[in-house]
Design an enzyme around this catalytic site. Sequence first.
Site, PDB file in Angstrom:
ATOM      1  N   GLU A 355       0.830  -1.202   0.000  1.00 14.86           N
ATOM      2  CA  GLU A 355       0.000   0.000   0.000  1.00 14.86           C
ATOM      3  C   GLU A 355       0.866   1.254   0.000  1.00 14.86           C
ATOM      4  OE1 GLU A 355      -4.250   0.205   1.778  1.00 14.86           O
ATOM      5  OE2 GLU A 355      -2.955   1.161   3.267  1.00 14.86           O
ATOM      6  N   HIS A 386       6.593 -26.970   3.428  1.00 14.90           N
ATOM      7  CA  HIS A 386       5.769 -28.043   2.876  1.00 14.90           C
ATOM      8  C   HIS A 386       4.701 -27.488   1.944  1.00 14.90           C
ATOM      9  CE1 HIS A 386       7.493 -31.176   5.508  1.00 14.90           C
ATOM     10  NE2 HIS A 386       7.689 -30.152   6.319  1.00 14.90           N
ATOM     11  N   LYS A 514     -13.852   1.592  -4.179  1.00 15.53           N
ATOM     12  CA  LYS A 514     -14.867   2.033  -3.220  1.00 15.53           C
ATOM     13  C   LYS A 514     -15.927   2.896  -3.901  1.00 15.53           C
ATOM     14  CE  LYS A 514     -12.127   3.830  -0.002  1.00 15.53           C
ATOM     15  NZ  LYS A 514     -11.656   4.371   1.292  1.00 15.53           N
TER      16      LYS A 514
END
Length: 548
Positions: A355, A386, A514
């Site tokens: 960000e 793993h 947004k």
Amino acid sequence: MKNINPSQTAAWKALQQHFEQMKDVTISSLFAKDDQRFNQFSATFDDQMLVDFSKNRITRETMEKLQALAKETDLAGAIKAMFSGEKINRTEDRAVLHIALRNRSNTPIVVDGKDVMPEVNAVLAKMKQFCDRVIGGEWKGYTGKAITDVVNIGIGGSDLGPYMVTEALRPYKNHLNMHFVSNVDGTHIAETLKPLNPETTLFLVASKTFTTQETMTNAHSARDWFLSTASDEKHVAKHFAALSTNAKAVGEFGIDTNNMFEFWDWVGGRYSLWSAIGLSIALSVGFENFEQLLSGAHAMDKHFAETPAEKNLPILLALIGIWYNNFFGAETEAILPYDQYMHRFPAYFQQGNMESNGKYVGRDGKPVDYQTGPIIWGEPGTNGQHAFYQLIHQGTKLVPCDFIAPAISHNPLSDHHAKLLSNFFAQTEALAFGKSLAEVEAEFAATGKTPEQVAHVAPFKVFEGNRPTNSILLREITPFSLGALIALYEHKIFTQGVILNIYSFDQWGVELGKQLANRILPELAGDEKVTSHDSSTNALINRFKSWR
């Protein structure tokens, strides 16, 4: 801060030429040539942290040329500008002063002619008083019972930081149970509330404006849940506090504004855990431990501001990152903590880095012609071994890695920690030095097999090595050392943003989605067919409507 395109500097051009000399040099050859390499390419901090960056594709000349880049882009001037309260967040006309929140020296820090430290100290004192009352049981819910559970409702910096730190410091937690709700998906708040008792639950609503969509949606749902038992709205004040600056909206919600903890425009969301946003941390581990967290960060702030660049840990790590991102073409960095309590640390700095430095426009307002922020990801060891280490070891992508581990475990069960740390040490060695075809064949020969018998499988067991890593070894994960570690990464990100000529403290990239969501939300209300978007978005919305 100055506006300097790094790719046009003499230092950048020198690094391009140097890269041609370095691109085929192996880490193993660098160690073979210099038995003092570790001493040259490692540094300690406060006898709490050892940073080993010797397993990188760098030489002394590399670091000198990278330091020249930092000098030519005026990193030193930018550091002074931030610490002195200049408005270095130019696109929002704000100072950047998370360092003031943990300024344990209390030396004045001035913004617009005003020392901010008295206000910082006043909020800290208010937080301490609040924590003492809640932790000590003096704060009672509406039926006279003490608080047992605290729910932090926030998103982004109001969630990731407090959640990461409370998890990392679980060995220091008290009797209060901490919960974090961020996602606007109703499942998050619903599942969090299921086991809780409204009589003993305290909610912290973390929103500077008290208008953040996700946070306020969850806050109102929490309020409704609470009132379904408590009934009387006057009881809201005993079960809700606010981390905000909007006193009017806080009061209208039903929260006593005496229980509103403010912070300031010069506190960026992803740097806000040091502020009132960190109230959940202080409630979880006690205010004294929260102060130790601040002290650790302040110690790293002093190191960053005062240590020469050649020994300055945030600067060194930042320069190495730029080297890989812009010259070797590495697009990602992995953060790999070998400590289960630190399981949210990679996610926290995924936000912190991406960000901050995920920008394509330079400080001159023009698109850049070089790489800016990398993709950050990671999981705790040994789980990652793993899962995705296969690609790091033998894939075609170059993935520089930071390995982080404590020497002392908070849970010294049997030989668990020795086994964990043996993997921590082994992985960086394997990534750096690999295993040659000759070594593979020799291993097979030791089992009695001939080269002819293993020719079909031997190439698949070869490890090229030459994969770069930094190792960060902490004495122990304490509030102090964690504070220092977080600040180390914060200043690394800042350093890279300065050199790459971008603004690290805004986040305009979150706005468009947004805006469009606010436009789409009313379109979801009815059954009418939507035609106002592109064909893909229209089809998705209309299928959603037909299926719901």
